[in-house]
Design an enzyme around this catalytic site. Structure first.
Site, PDB file in Angstrom:
ATOM      1  N   LEU A  80      23.990  13.704 -20.370  1.00 21.92           N
ATOM      2  CA  LEU A  80      23.104  12.597 -20.036  1.00 21.92           C
ATOM      3  C   LEU A  80      21.663  13.060 -20.068  1.00 21.92           C
ATOM      4  O   LEU A  80      21.354  14.198 -19.709  1.00 21.92           O
ATOM      5  CB  LEU A  80      23.412  12.087 -18.623  1.00 21.92           C
ATOM      6  CG  LEU A  80      24.720  11.326 -18.432  1.00 21.92           C
ATOM      7  CD1 LEU A  80      24.987  11.117 -16.952  1.00 21.92           C
ATOM      8  CD2 LEU A  80      24.658   9.993 -19.151  1.00 21.92           C
ATOM      9  N   GLU A 108      25.915   3.834 -10.705  1.00 17.20           N
ATOM     10  CA  GLU A 108      26.853   4.472  -9.772  1.00 17.20           C
ATOM     11  C   GLU A 108      26.364   5.895  -9.506  1.00 17.20           C
ATOM     12  O   GLU A 108      25.471   6.384 -10.190  1.00 17.20           O
ATOM     13  CB  GLU A 108      28.270   4.460 -10.341  1.00 17.20           C
ATOM     14  CG  GLU A 108      28.417   5.303 -11.590  1.00 17.20           C
ATOM     15  CD  GLU A 108      29.859   5.387 -12.088  1.00 17.20           C
ATOM     16  OE1 GLU A 108      30.745   4.781 -11.486  1.00 17.20           O
ATOM     17  OE2 GLU A 108      30.066   6.076 -13.100  1.00 17.20           O
ATOM     18  N   LYS A 110      25.838   9.925  -9.402  1.00 12.72           N
ATOM     19  CA  LYS A 110      26.110  11.060 -10.284  1.00 12.72           C
ATOM     20  C   LYS A 110      26.716  12.136  -9.389  1.00 12.72           C
ATOM     21  O   LYS A 110      26.050  12.689  -8.526  1.00 12.72           O
ATOM     22  CB  LYS A 110      24.837  11.559 -10.947  1.00 12.72           C
ATOM     23  CG  LYS A 110      25.106  12.708 -11.900  1.00 12.72           C
ATOM     24  CD  LYS A 110      23.926  12.960 -12.815  1.00 12.72           C
ATOM     25  CE  LYS A 110      24.299  13.885 -13.956  1.00 12.72           C
ATOM     26  NZ  LYS A 110      24.651  15.239 -13.538  1.00 12.72           N
ATOM     27  N   GLU A 165      34.716  13.075 -12.839  1.00 13.31           N
ATOM     28  CA  GLU A 165      34.206  14.316 -12.277  1.00 13.31           C
ATOM     29  C   GLU A 165      35.175  14.820 -11.215  1.00 13.31           C
ATOM     30  O   GLU A 165      35.626  14.046 -10.369  1.00 13.31           O
ATOM     31  CB  GLU A 165      32.829  14.030 -11.656  1.00 13.31           C
ATOM     32  CG  GLU A 165      31.984  15.251 -11.414  1.00 13.31           C
ATOM     33  CD  GLU A 165      31.239  15.726 -12.663  1.00 13.31           C
ATOM     34  OE1 GLU A 165      31.512  15.228 -13.789  1.00 13.31           O
ATOM     35  OE2 GLU A 165      30.383  16.618 -12.524  1.00 13.31           O
ATOM     36  N   CYS A 414      -0.691  33.237 -28.562  1.00 14.17           N
ATOM     37  CA  CYS A 414      -1.029  34.476 -29.250  1.00 14.17           C
ATOM     38  C   CYS A 414      -0.668  34.251 -30.706  1.00 14.17           C
ATOM     39  O   CYS A 414       0.449  33.848 -31.024  1.00 14.17           O
ATOM     40  CB  CYS A 414      -0.214  35.635 -28.679  1.00 14.17           C
ATOM     41  SG  CYS A 414      -0.364  37.115 -29.691  1.00 14.17           S
TER      42      CYS A 414
HETATM   43  S1  IVH Z   1      28.631   9.389 -17.643  1.00 13.15           S
HETATM   44  C1  IVH Z   1      28.544   8.592 -21.397  1.00 13.15           C
HETATM   45  N1  IVH Z   1      28.735   9.065 -15.035  1.00 13.15           N
HETATM   46  O1  IVH Z   1      27.227  14.357 -15.482  1.00 13.15           O
HETATM   47  C2  IVH Z   1      27.890   9.670 -20.676  1.00 13.15           C
HETATM   48  N2  IVH Z   1      28.611  11.269 -15.878  1.00 13.15           N
HETATM   49  O2  IVH Z   1      24.974  15.140 -17.140  1.00 13.15           O
HETATM   50  C3  IVH Z   1      28.816  10.610 -20.049  1.00 13.15           C
HETATM   51  N3  IVH Z   1      28.645  13.006 -14.158  1.00 13.15           N
HETATM   52  O3  IVH Z   1      29.111  15.618 -18.131  1.00 13.15           O
HETATM   53  C4  IVH Z   1      28.638  10.854 -18.634  1.00 13.15           C
HETATM   54  N4  IVH Z   1      28.821  11.660 -12.444  1.00 13.15           N
HETATM   55  O4  IVH Z   1      30.276  15.435 -15.884  1.00 13.15           O
HETATM   56  C5  IVH Z   1      28.655   9.942 -16.055  1.00 13.15           C
HETATM   57  N5  IVH Z   1      28.877   8.626 -12.767  1.00 13.15           N
HETATM   58  C6  IVH Z   1      28.811   9.501 -13.772  1.00 13.15           C
HETATM   59  C7  IVH Z   1      28.767  10.893 -13.547  1.00 13.15           C
HETATM   60  C8  IVH Z   1      28.663  11.749 -14.642  1.00 13.15           C
HETATM   61  C9  IVH Z   1      28.752  12.915 -12.832  1.00 13.15           C
HETATM   62  C10 IVH Z   1      28.516  14.257 -14.933  1.00 13.15           C
HETATM   63  C11 IVH Z   1      29.455  14.343 -16.103  1.00 13.15           C
HETATM   64  C12 IVH Z   1      28.591  14.618 -17.316  1.00 13.15           C
HETATM   65  C13 IVH Z   1      27.309  15.041 -16.694  1.00 13.15           C
HETATM   66  C14 IVH Z   1      26.159  14.662 -17.617  1.00 13.15           C
END
Ligand code: IVH
Length: 649
Positions: A80, A108, A110, A165, A414
């Site tokens: 992301l 939602e 993270k 997750e 440099c």
């Molecule tokens: S969506 C379509 N939603 O954050 C994009 N990721 O920085 C895919 N993560 O690898 C990720 N909470 O492991 C999504 N509510 C959430 C999340 C989430 C944690 C983690 C996930 C991803 C990472 C990306």
């Protein structure tokens, strides 16, 4: 207990567990659960052939592996883009609105843990794969089965990837670390490390003891017909997964900001660690229109929470010259523990930043560390400034080679191509993990080689001889030979490593892979338009590649002749055969593992699918073929034995 009663008991235990682990709302006592559980165990001991695959006894983790095997995700797992403040959010929203109108935003938490991809076929959990590099991860199915909030069985029967997750609740994290302390074991730095480490245990019993929790956030490959993400998420929850503790569909940036602030304010009250809020475009069609960059979807972003802050003292400010010649000031601070990591250095980015924040040696400052990002100084405590504080001046000469610096305002460079620091850092980068991965070629060794005049460019690495190394201090025969072997072994490396190692501006590992996959060894001849046509490549990236090749073409060729990177696996076009372009399903046990036969058929240009549908051309069956066979017959799909398949070839 009769077979019927056994089935009922398993079902009942699963209902109890669902209320306990998923809904967080127990409907019975431990005693009632345990009594029934023991009856189930007794029945299974007497009837090992009748054990239900979703029986809770299948979650104890009775499997110890030697290694994990690699497994491909059926569709890519993305990262992301990060947003840090309201202004970033506004800019991101603007970009979205330029391409799509009338969209809503699903928000939602993270979660701060480890991502996991769950594959369900015919309603059964068949595979669990860690994120890995997004395309290939490690298969941790046995471990996933020990996680009680992961259903072993779902109602939905089609192939589906459910992503989420894996986290450890804060309370559980404290419990684990307290136990480790009394056992004299090393402590986990934070809940994220603990979750990731527990998921990758070869002994699934250990995973089972860690009480991991799975929180779904999306789906990969699927055949769902919903048009909105919030509907998809409701569907996932209906299948028995744990709900997000907080979520909302917003319309405007104001609404998103308000929801973000609410979530941030209650951050401490969540059972799991959160490091921000994820914002996703809700309408699936709009998501498709927005598409992806090389790393992440343009339809989603992570709006990060401010990271943990600490107060410390700046002991010194030193200058670093990177491989591109940019001079970066770095603060050496009083070592400070932030969230389990001891911070000793903080980047100051550039001199404009030092001036803007008025950072001086001996100042008390607030430093911030968020996730894997290099710590930075966010504020000077001016009221505590000591009398002996020392301001730092913009440098006019390179701290390494003393040549005059080019001050471009934000960046100071440099320009001496032979500057020791530039050369040394370029060589270190060349040999690093995501480049040629030359084992043993660390910072210190490169410094030593340079100091003795043995290397002046990456090319020189390949001309090193044993007797030259043996005279250096600390280089015994064994160590020297090991280094030479590692350099030799890097020849013939994958093409993308070679491209990444060139250090082309704006082109990192992911872009290098995309370039090599598309152009292979013909990259030297690619033009700007062709590069821009690649998914995720913009004008700046394309220009950077073309310009690099124009300026460094000759050096690149010489290096290429020495390293001889290997071509990416050719997507060979299979010659005509009965399986070319056909969709095939394999079932039952065959003369070789099905994965071997799958690879063979894919080599012939067939698409091997996990489940039978009207689109299936052939079902190839081995012994004990089950429901797939029945379904194929019902749908009128042509079926054949493994022998027939071989005969056709
Ligand atoms: S969506 C379509 N939603 O954050 C994009 N990721 O920085 C895919 N993560 O690898 C990720 N909470 O492991 C999504 N509510 C959430 C999340 C989430 C944690 C983690 C996930 C991803 C990472 C990306």
């Amino acid at each position: 207990m009769t077979k019927e009663a056994y089935k009922k008991a398993v079902e009942q235990l699963n209902i109890y567990a669902y209320h306990y682990y998923v809904l967080d709302d127990p409907i019975t006592t431990d005693e009632v659960y345990d009594t029934l559980y023991h009856e189930v165990v007794a029945f299974e001991a007497a009837h090992p052939d009748a054990i239900a695959s979703d029986s809770p006894t299948q979650r104890v983790g009775d499997v110890v592996l030697g290694t994990f095997s690699k497994a491909s995700h059926r569709s890519r797992m993305w990262s992301l883009e990060d947003l840090f403040e309201y202004h970033d959010l506004q800019k991101w929203m603007e970009r979205v609105h330029k391409q799509v109108e009338n969209v809503s935003f699903y928000c939602e938490p993270k979660y701060d843990g480890a991502s996991l991809n769950l594959i369900y076929e015919h309603g059964r959990l068949t595979q669990a794969i860690t994120r890995g590099d997004g395309n290939i991860g490690e298969e941790v199915t046995q471990n996933a089965k020990t996680i009680r909030s992961i259903p072993l069985k779902i109602a939905y029967q089609e192939l589906i990837e459910i992503r989420g997750e894996v986290v450890i609740f804060k309370e559980e994290f404290e419990r684990i670390n307290a136990a480790r302390l009394t056992q004299g074991e090393a402590l986990f730095a934070n809940a994220r490390n603990a979750a990731a480490g527990s998921l990758r245990q070869l002994d699934a019993k250990i995973t089972a003891q860690r009480h991991l929790v799975f929180l779904p956030y999306g789906i990969g490959v699927n055949r769902l017909k919903y048009t909105r993400l919030d509907e998809r998420m409701d569907f996932i929850y209906e299948q028995g997964f744990k709900k997000a503790p907080m979520r909302m569909t917003c319309q405007t940036d104001g609404e998103i900001e308000a929801f973000y602030n609410t979530m941030k304010a209650s951050r401490e009250d969540f059972k799991m660690m959160l490091d921000g809020m994820v914002i996703k475009v809700n309408e699936i069609v709009a998501q498709e229109v927005l598409g992806y960059t090389v790393k992440s979807p343009r339809w989603a972003a992570a709006y990060k929470f401010p990271a943990v802050e600490k107060i410390t003292t700046v002991n010194n400010i030193v200058l670093q010259v990177g491989r591109t010649g940019v001079v970066t000031p770095v603060a050496i601070v009083e070592p400070t523990d932030i969230d389990g990591v001891v911070v000793e250095r903080a980047t100051l980015h550039n001199f404009d930043e030092i001036e803007r924040k008025d950072i001086r040696i001996h100042d008390k400052v607030i430093i911030l560390r968020s996730g894997d990002v290099i710590p930075k100084i966010i504020k000077v405590l001016l009221q505590e400034r000591p009398e002996n504080s020392i301001p730092v001046m913009r440098p006019t000469h390179c701290p390494e080679c003393e040549s005059e610096l080019l001050d471009e305002g934000v960046l100071i460079k440099c320009q001496n191509l032979d500057c020791r620091a530039r050369v040394v850092n370029a060589i270190i980068y060349f040999g690093s993990k995501s480049c040629l991965n030359i084992e043993g070629l660390g910072d210190k060794i490169v410094e030593t080689l340079y100091r003795h005049g043995l290397v002046r460019s990456v090319k020189d690495l390949f001309a090193l001889r044993l007797e030259q190394l043996l005279v250096l201090e600390g280089f015994k025969e064994k160590k020297s030979q090991k280094l030479l072997d590692a350099i030799e072994r890097s020849k013939g490396c994958e093409c993308w490593r070679f491209v990444n190692a060139l250090g082309i501006e704006h082109i990192g590992e992911v872009a290098s892979k995309a370039l090599c996959e598309h152009f292979g060894l013909q990259l030297m001849r690619a033009d700007k338009a062709a590069i821009m046509a690649l998914d995720g490549f913009g004008e700046e990236m394309a220009e950077s590649v073309v310009e690099f090749i124009r300026v460094n073409g000759e050096t690149m060729k010489e290096l290429y002749a020495i390293v001889q990177p290997s071509a990416p696996r050719e997507k060979t076009i299979a010659s005509d055969n009965p399986f070319l372009g056909k969709t095939v399903v394999l079932t039952g046990s065959m003369s070789q593992p099905r994965s071997v036969i799958k690879t063979m058929l894919e080599g012939l240009g067939a698409k091997v699918s996990g489940s039978v549908s009207k689109k299936t051309d052939y079902l190839i069956f081995g012994e004990d073929a089950g429901s797939k066979y029945d379904k194929a017959v019902a749908l009128g799909v042509q079926t054949m034995t493994e022998d027939t398949m071989r005969a056709m070839l």
